[in-house]
Design an enzyme around this catalytic site. Structure first.
Site, PDB file in Angstrom:
ATOM      1  CG  MET A  59     -10.975   2.409  -5.540  1.00  0.00           C
ATOM      2  SD  MET A  59      -9.566   2.775  -4.370  1.00  0.00           S
ATOM      3  CE  MET A  59      -8.482   1.238  -4.815  1.00  0.00           C
ATOM      4  CG  ASP A 186     -10.135   6.217   5.956  1.00  0.00           C
ATOM      5  OD1 ASP A 186     -10.475   7.376   6.432  1.00  0.00           O
ATOM      6  OD2 ASP A 186     -10.625   5.836   5.065  1.00  0.00           O
TER       7      ASP A 186
END
Length: 533
Positions: A59, A186
């Site tokens: 990303m 995460d």
């Protein structure tokens, strides 16, 4: 990050866990990219100079950067830069901005601070504090390669800091004091940065959930790493802060044992083992493990959220009670011992960048035309650095009269400009007073009175026709009293005197003999006569 289709248990987008390089804060071999930072000019975006990449992912990429300001101010930062091809994708842009907004609300020593967001042209940047350290995943890998898992005091100190940072995120509130209900989602060794100062820090809230987040998870997909996901998330149930507690317990188990808790050749095997749960404490793999530490790990790994620690802070307290926690200096020595070469190379690269950043000009900043005060303060800067409104003010000052040029500070120092403006204002006030007190030409049929108490006298038409036309007399500034024109004006009657009551005559004083000038009262006390004083 990975998107997982729950129906087929297959990674369908972004990245697979078979590519751990993306997760590392500092990628292997990244230090070689800093051999000569000055050989390539940095990219200037706003106030920031972007240097070489130190980490990359699906990303965004993370770069070393320098924040440049006025008066020689500069600071080394880490700049997360969204990939150019994703900057046009609305979903990734929204996700990126969500991460910035969420991280900005978390202020804690154990969380990497987000300081700024820059959006200009095709660039979308997230500016963070630069932390001189190494990712926990690389440190654990280096420790395992030496054949020694992370010592329990070091593991306890690192995870205790991680839990404290997570708790601050879970308790974060918005500007109105409302809970944001942030869940990191995460937590993994790749998203823990252990500084050379011995302080662990949580980073990367890119997939975090929170109230008010613009981007939401697509139906039937998960974001995160399978091996650290809680069972309830894999079952498609709502997840809260206890999902982060579970992931932190997985990280602690792997630090103590030096192996993956849920290994697998593919995502299906990992998913099946996570749903089955863990019934093997760290002491089953490593001898001499404290029993209280086993209890903390296994409670954090409970499949049912109600059986885990209910908050990250609660688990941190239990961990600190179950094992001797290493000090920051102990953790710092451990980090420097495992990553000395990488840290030294990176420190040299930062020093070289800082030595060259002083010669880099600041990028121009476009100011809104309504910000006149800021623009006026920028008039003294060079034309290449001035905003459009500042340039227009500069041109107007050059074409203005000397007084306006002085006020804008063109041609003389600012202090002299202020003195000149003050003198001009004072003179203007004096002239205004003089003009206000000076009698002008009398209108038809009206003559000026010598004072404010004098009555207005109406003259006859014949007198008006016979009166010569003369200009008003000259007035001396020192004498502010009006001057009467006795040659042309007829005699004016004296103003009536105000009524004043007559003063009564003084009363005659009674005759008192002052020989002697005193007397004695009935008590024999001597008194002097007032009339004889």
């Amino acid at each position: 990050m990975m998107f997982v289709d729950l129906g087929s248990v297959k990674a369908v987008a972004c990245l697979s866990e078979a590519a751990p390089v993306w997760y590392d804060w500092f990628v292997p071999g990244a230090s070689t990219a800093f051999s000569s930072p000055s050989a390539q000019l940095p990219i200037l975006v706003g106030r920031y100079a972007i240097y070489r990449r130190i980490a990359t992912g699906g990303m965004a990429a993370v770069h070393l950067g320098r924040l440049t300001g006025h008066a020689g101010f500069a600071r080394t930062v880490a700049i997360k830069r969204l990939h150019a091809h994703l900057a046009q994708d609305q979903e990734f842009v929204v996700m990126f901005m969500d991460e910035a907004r969420i991280a900005a609300r978390i202020q804690h020593p154990n969380v990497v601070s987000t300081t700024d967001v820059v959006s200009t042209g095709d660039e979308l940047l997230l500016v963070m504090d630069y932390v001189h350290g190494e990712s926990l995943s690389r440190l654990v890998r280096a420790s395992v390669q030496r054949g020694t898992p992370v010592p329990p005091p070091i593991a306890g100190a690192i995870l205790s800091g991680v839990l404290r940072g997570l708790h601050s995120a879970h308790e974060a509130r918005d500007e109105l004091g409302r809970p944001l209900q942030i869940v990191h989602r995460d937590v993994s060794p790749q998203n823990v940065l252990v500084g050379a100062d011995g302080i662990p820090r949580v980073l990367d809230f890119g997939v975090a959930s929170a109230i008010g987040r613009m981007q939401s998870t697509r139906s039937g997909s998960l974001k995160g790493k399978l091996a650290y996901m809680s069972p309830e998330r894999l079952r498609g149930e709502p997840a809260d802060r206890r999902a982060d507690v579970y992931a932190a317990a997985v990280v602690l188990w792997e630090m103590l044992v030096g192996k993956r808790l849920f290994p697998g050749e593919d995502d299906a095997q990992v998913l099946a083992r996570v749903l089955k749960g863990c019934d093997e404490p760290p002491s089953a793999r490593v001898a001499g493990m404290p029993s209280l530490l086993d209890a903390v790990v296994m409670r954090g790994l409970a499949n049912e959220p109600s059986k885990r620690f209910q908050t990250a802070e609660e688990m941190a307290i239990a961990l600190e009670m179950g094992v001797t926690i290493g000090s920051p200096s102990d953790v710092s020595a451990w980090v420097r011992d495992l990553a000395r070469e990488q840290l030294d190379e990176r420190a040299s690269a930062v020093a070289e960048i800082e030595s060259h950043s002083g010669s880099i000009p600041s990028a121009p900043e476009v100011l809104p035309d309504s910000d006149l005060q800021t623009a006026v303060s920028d008039v003294h800067s060079t034309p290449s650095k001035s905003s459009p409104i500042s340039q227009r003010l500069r041109a107007a000052a050059r074409a203005a009269p000397p007084l306006l040029s002085t006020a804008l500070g063109v041609g003389i120092p600012a202090r002299r400009a202020l003195v000149a403006v003050g003198v001009a204002i004072a003179l203007g006030i004096v002239v205004a007073i003089v003009l206000a007190l000076r009698p002008g030409p009398a209108p038809a049929g009206v003559t000026a009175a010598p004072s404010s108490s004098a009555p207005v006298v109406m003259e006859s038409a014949a007198a008006i026709e016979s009166a010569p036309s003369e200009s008003p007399p000259t007035v001396d500034i020192q004498d502010l009293s009006p001057v009467a024109d006795t040659a042309s004006a007829p005699p004016r009657p004296a103003p009536p005197q105000p009524f004043a009551p007559a003063t009564p005559p003084p009363r005659p004083r009674p005759h008192v003999s002052c020989d002697p000038p005193y007397f004695y009262d009935s008590a024999g006390v001597k008194h002097y006569k007032r009339e004889c004083n």
